[in-house]
Design an enzyme around this catalytic site. Structure first.
Site, PDB file in Angstrom:
ATOM      1  N   CYS A   1       0.846  -1.229  -0.008  1.00 32.85           N
ATOM      2  CA  CYS A   1       0.216   0.168   0.003  1.00 32.85           C
ATOM      3  C   CYS A   1       0.829   1.154  -0.022  1.00 32.85           C
ATOM      4  CB  CYS A   1      -0.928   0.089   1.271  1.00 32.85           C
ATOM      5  SG  CYS A   1      -1.967  -1.252   1.194  1.00 32.85           S
TER       6      CYS A   1
ATOM      7  N   ARG B   1       4.349  -0.575  -4.530  1.00 30.79           N
ATOM      8  CA  ARG B   1       3.769  -0.994  -3.524  1.00 30.79           C
ATOM      9  C   ARG B   1       2.315  -1.746  -3.147  1.00 30.79           C
ATOM     10  NH1 ARG B   1       7.018   1.601   0.360  1.00 30.79           N
ATOM     11  NH2 ARG B   1       5.350   1.120   2.142  1.00 30.79           N
TER      12      ARG B   1
ATOM     13  N   TRP C   1      -2.671  -2.731  -1.595  1.00 26.59           N
ATOM     14  CA  TRP C   1      -2.301  -4.135  -2.019  1.00 26.59           C
ATOM     15  C   TRP C   1      -3.136  -4.934  -0.886  1.00 26.59           C
ATOM     16  CZ3 TRP C   1      -0.456  -8.313   1.190  1.00 26.59           C
ATOM     17  CH2 TRP C   1       0.148  -9.267   0.388  1.00 26.59           C
TER      18      TRP C   1
ATOM     19  N   ASN D   1      -1.994   2.510   5.665  1.00 22.42           N
ATOM     20  CA  ASN D   1      -0.907   1.459   5.182  1.00 22.42           C
ATOM     21  C   ASN D   1      -0.760   0.314   6.491  1.00 22.42           C
ATOM     22  OD1 ASN D   1       1.145  -0.396   4.250  1.00 22.42           O
ATOM     23  ND2 ASN D   1       2.471   1.362   4.092  1.00 22.42           N
ATOM     24  N   GLY D   2      -1.181  -0.794   6.449  1.00 21.22           N
ATOM     25  CA  GLY D   2      -0.683  -1.369   7.651  1.00 21.22           C
ATOM     26  C   GLY D   2      -1.885  -2.466   7.881  1.00 21.22           C
TER      27      GLY D   2
ATOM     28  N   GLU E   1      17.366 -18.210  -6.772  1.00 20.56           N
ATOM     29  CA  GLU E   1      17.004 -16.908  -7.154  1.00 20.56           C
ATOM     30  C   GLU E   1      16.364 -16.944  -8.931  1.00 20.56           C
ATOM     31  OE1 GLU E   1      16.363 -13.887  -6.369  1.00 20.56           O
ATOM     32  OE2 GLU E   1      16.900 -12.581  -8.226  1.00 20.56           O
TER      33      GLU E   1
ATOM     34  N   LYS F   1      12.543 -15.843  -9.365  1.00 18.63           N
ATOM     35  CA  LYS F   1      12.333 -14.861 -10.580  1.00 18.63           C
ATOM     36  C   LYS F   1      11.278 -15.228 -11.650  1.00 18.63           C
ATOM     37  CE  LYS F   1      13.491 -11.945  -9.124  1.00 18.63           C
ATOM     38  NZ  LYS F   1      14.459 -11.207  -8.203  1.00 18.63           N
TER      39      LYS F   1
ATOM     40  N   GLU G   1       7.741 -15.604 -10.168  1.00 14.12           N
ATOM     41  CA  GLU G   1       7.205 -14.350  -9.788  1.00 14.12           C
ATOM     42  C   GLU G   1       6.538 -13.712 -10.974  1.00 14.12           C
ATOM     43  OE1 GLU G   1       9.035 -11.439  -6.920  1.00 14.12           O
ATOM     44  OE2 GLU G   1      10.959 -12.393  -7.947  1.00 14.12           O
TER      45      GLU G   1
ATOM     46  N   HIS H   1      18.501 -37.301  -4.480  1.00 14.56           N
ATOM     47  CA  HIS H   1      17.631 -37.297  -3.312  1.00 14.56           C
ATOM     48  C   HIS H   1      16.253 -37.541  -3.301  1.00 14.56           C
ATOM     49  CE1 HIS H   1      21.417 -38.375  -1.682  1.00 14.56           C
ATOM     50  NE2 HIS H   1      22.077 -37.291  -1.870  1.00 14.56           N
TER      51      HIS H   1
ATOM     52  N   LYS I   1       5.947  -4.533  -3.659  1.00 13.35           N
ATOM     53  CA  LYS I   1       7.475  -4.626  -3.664  1.00 13.35           C
ATOM     54  C   LYS I   1       7.864  -4.523  -2.156  1.00 13.35           C
ATOM     55  CE  LYS I   1      11.768  -2.799  -5.577  1.00 13.35           C
ATOM     56  NZ  LYS I   1      12.027  -4.313  -5.862  1.00 13.35           N
TER      57      LYS I   1
HETATM   58  C1  G6P Z   1       8.973  -8.683  -1.404  1.00 10.17           C
HETATM   59  C2  G6P Z   1       9.533  -8.441  -2.900  1.00 10.17           C
HETATM   60  C3  G6P Z   1      10.897  -9.121  -3.194  1.00 10.17           C
HETATM   61  C4  G6P Z   1      11.865  -8.876  -2.102  1.00 10.17           C
HETATM   62  C5  G6P Z   1      11.261  -9.045  -0.792  1.00 10.17           C
HETATM   63  C6  G6P Z   1      12.311  -8.475   0.417  1.00 10.17           C
HETATM   64  O1  G6P Z   1       8.422  -9.945  -1.467  1.00 10.17           O
HETATM   65  O2  G6P Z   1       8.490  -8.698  -3.851  1.00 10.17           O
HETATM   66  O3  G6P Z   1      11.225  -8.767  -4.384  1.00 10.17           O
HETATM   67  O4  G6P Z   1      13.063  -9.540  -2.409  1.00 10.17           O
HETATM   68  O5  G6P Z   1      10.021  -8.282  -0.610  1.00 10.17           O
HETATM   69  O6  G6P Z   1      12.160  -7.105   0.132  1.00 10.17           O
HETATM   70  P1  G6P Z   1      13.402  -5.975   0.764  1.00 10.17           P
HETATM   71  O7  G6P Z   1      12.752  -4.599   0.246  1.00 10.17           O
HETATM   72  O8  G6P Z   1      13.147  -6.340   2.248  1.00 10.17           O
HETATM   73  O9  G6P Z   1      14.639  -6.259   0.053  1.00 10.17           O
END
Ligand code: G6P
Length: 611
Positions: free
Chosen positions: A2, A30, A78, A104-105, A484, A488, A491, A507, A606
């Site tokens: 948010c 956000r 969000w 927001n929260g 990673e 990605k 996502e 395994h 994000k």
């Molecule tokens: C969210 C984002 C990720 C990010 C993670 C940690 O889940 O979608 O891309 O890696 O938060 O965020 P930060 O701001 O703590 O790196």
């Protein structure tokens, strides 16, 4: 999670709509389920829309120039409580529909507050916690907005970044912070509020960062901050660096591609002023250097991609700095039993500096008496301020939800920390660290070389975009890089992707493999290359389509693969930074081939400021 934006300007100005819309666009990372704004004054009103900010913009534009005013608040959502609908979008109002809030929260005790308000005859049109908060503030309003916000908040449990306006006071905004970030922008003839300073950069560089428990009162020409109990706080504005250009797409179709392509510059910016001939210079850590170099144990806590940076650095810190390291998911850390020791620190890695789980881990470590350190990108963010010491990434604003350039810069900072600690503790000789300095200096050029293969990666990605599953494998410091790559891909392309340390495949997960389950294997020429090649043979024997990422000139792994992506060979410590770039590009091109908005993947945000 948010985004909030607000402005209070001189009575004769008409800027609010433009400021709110452009602020929402800057904050869209956000959350982007729904959005809304309240503009105060006779030509203002409340407008909301479901979906991305452009939908709200259309609604606002359809009202024509008559919809205007000097002041207002807005929100991009969000969803936590309640689906993304117009009713659930912010601003929410009190019973009189005069008081508006954006929030927001999460208000944890909203159910019991709601029951209390219902007993007083209040009716609710949504299931959101924010509507309860709006009605609660309304119930405390007796002509003084600041007073009403303050007394309502004493009853609230949970987290909030909040901005409130009342139609009877169109020239005032009241803001409050507990757990969710709030920054005030200070200008000559207006004051602003936002969840993130980047949204305010077009108007001012002078920012006041609220702390938890602060409540502030803004008018066009003044701001006053006090605690919830009313004790005045002198918070002077800080002037921040940064420009608005850094948050534009700069000719790229998506922020994600722009941010991947910024890799070489990001590394230069992260390294600027931090390399000596045979050591790193990290000003933020200097005051605590004796403590840091005598660490006996380090716990890294982070979320998502930042956590994978921690997993990668673990190999470095153990091998080159001689520190035993454990990496914890920040969302789990404070719920387990922790046994802090003497000379034991917690290192939080976070792009935003606001991730609620990571912040909770920092606070838990502080309570346990541990030294807390941070690797943070956003200057002035909560985690940057709450840790004892730290290093800023200097990667610039990252807008795409999927983190790419911040990951690169996190790894570079962690390499610098490894060198600094390794050198001081004599695990790294002068010759070794001088070699590492040279390798870091040459890193931007090596990244440029990888980025030149983007078209080739695109062709490979488009070939694999039709599959429903994918496995990523790698060993040693490339195991987290495989993770990673899988993260990605999940996502932004919604393909089911798994990652395993290559040796673990046999395994269990190898049972999944067949001609419909492609594997991407990371096989750089490192200390475990031959073992990785054996694992690739195992994959080949199960007829899984195979992509390998190898060093230039490789023959062994490459001969087994259906598709080969070559990357330059660099210093073994830095190789993961090079190997991850084709994986970021691969995910980007699969996502765009499938027609998705890769900058705003579904269900994600994000900056995740709820636990
Ligand atoms: C969210 C984002 C990720 C990010 C993670 C940690 O889940 O979608 O891309 O890696 O938060 O965020 P930060 O701001 O703590 O790196």
């Amino acid at each position: 999670m948010c985004g909030i934006i607000g402005v209070v300007g001189e009575t004769n100005s008409t800027q609010a709509v433009d400021v709110l819309l452009s602020g929402l666009k800057a904050l869209e990372y956000r959350g982007y389920d729904s959005a809304g704004m309240f503009v105060a004054g006779p030509e203002g009103g409340l407008v909301k829309a479901v979906g991305e900010i452009v939908n709200l913009e259309e609604e606002v534009t359809s009202k024509g120039e008559a919809f205007a005013g000097p002041s207002g608040i807005a929100h991009t959502r969000w969803a936590t409580h309640g689906e993304p609908t117009v009713e659930n979008a912010h601003p929410h109002t009190d019973m009189t529909e005069q008081l508006h809030i954006v929030h927001n929260g999460i208000i944890e005790n909203y159910q019991s507050l709601k029951e209390g308000l219902s007993a007083q005859g209040m009716q609710f049109s949504t299931r959101t916690d924010t509507e309860v908060l709006a009605k609660l503030i309304g119930a405390h309003y007796e002509g003084d907005l600041l007073k009403a916000v303050r007394s309502a908040l004493t009853m609230v449990r949970g987290a909030y970044g909040l901005a409130a306006m009342h139609a009877a006071h169109p020239d005032e905004i009241v803001v409050a912070r507990l757990g969710s970030p709030i920054v005030i922008g200070v200008a000559e003839d207006a004051h602003y509020v936002a969840s993130d300073s980047s949204a305010l950069l077009p108007y001012t560089k002078r920012m006041v960062y609220l702390d938890d428990g602060d409540v502030a009162h803004l008018t066009a020409t003044s701001y006053h901050v006090a605690t919830l109990e009313g004790t005045a706080r002198e918070l002077a504005p800080e002037t921040i660096e940064g420009d608005t250009e850094a948050v534009q797409k700069g000719g790229f179709e998506h922020f994600m591609l722009k941010e991947i392509m910024e890799g070489p510059q990001v590394v230069r910016d992260t390294l600027r002023g931090r390399l000596l001939s045979d050591n790193a210079k990290l000003g933020g850590l200097e005051p605590l250097l004796p403590e840091i170099t005598s660490l006996k144990r380090l716990t890294i806590a982070a979320c998502g991609t930042a956590c994978l940076a921690g997993h990668t650095a673990r190999y470095w810190l153990e091998e080159y700095a001689g520190i035993p390291v454990e990496v914890e998911l920040a969302s789990e850390y404070r719920y387990k039993t922790n046994w802090p020791e003497k000379n034991h620190a917690l290192l939080a890695i976070t792009q935003s500096g606001e991730t609620a789980d990571t912040l909770a881990a920092v606070r838990e470590a502080k309570e346990l008496g541990m030294l807390t350190l941070g690797v943070v990108n956003v200057v002035g963010s909560t985690i940057a301020r709450e840790t004892d010491a730290g290093v800023y990434n200097h990667a610039g604003p990252e807008v795409a939800v999927a983190s790419t350039k911040a990951f690169i810069s996190q790894l570079v900072v962690l390499a610098l920390i490894t060198m600094l600690v390794g050198r001081e503790s004599k695990h790294l000789s002068r010759v070794q660290s001088a070699e590492l300095v040279d390798a870091l200096t040459a890193l931007p050029k090596a990244i440029e070389t990888v980025l030149k293969t983007a078209e080739q990666v695109k062709a490979v990605a488009e070939k694999y975009a039709q599959y429903e599953h994918m496995m990523f494998i790698g060993r040693h410091s490339h195991a987290p890089i495989a993770a990673e790559g899988a993260l990605k891909l999940k996502e932004i392309s919604y393909i089911h992707a798994e990652a395993y340390a290559a040796g673990e495949l046999k395994h269990g997960p190898i049972a999944l493999l067949d001609e419909n389950f492609p594997v991407l294997a990371l096989a750089p020429h490192d200390s475990v290359y031959e073992k990785t090649v054996s694992n690739i043979e195992e994959v080949k024997a199960r007829k899984a389509p195979l992509i390998v990422v190898v060093n230039k000139g490789d023959t062994e792994a490459a001969r087994l693969a259906d598709d080969v992506i070559e990357v330059p060979k660099v210093h073994p410590l830095l190789q993961p930074i090079i190997s991850v770039i084709p994986l970021h590009l691969f995910a980007y091109y699969v996502g765009t081939k499938k027609g998705f908005n890769v900058d705003r993947p579904r269900n994600l945000a994000k900056s995740v400021t709820v636990e």
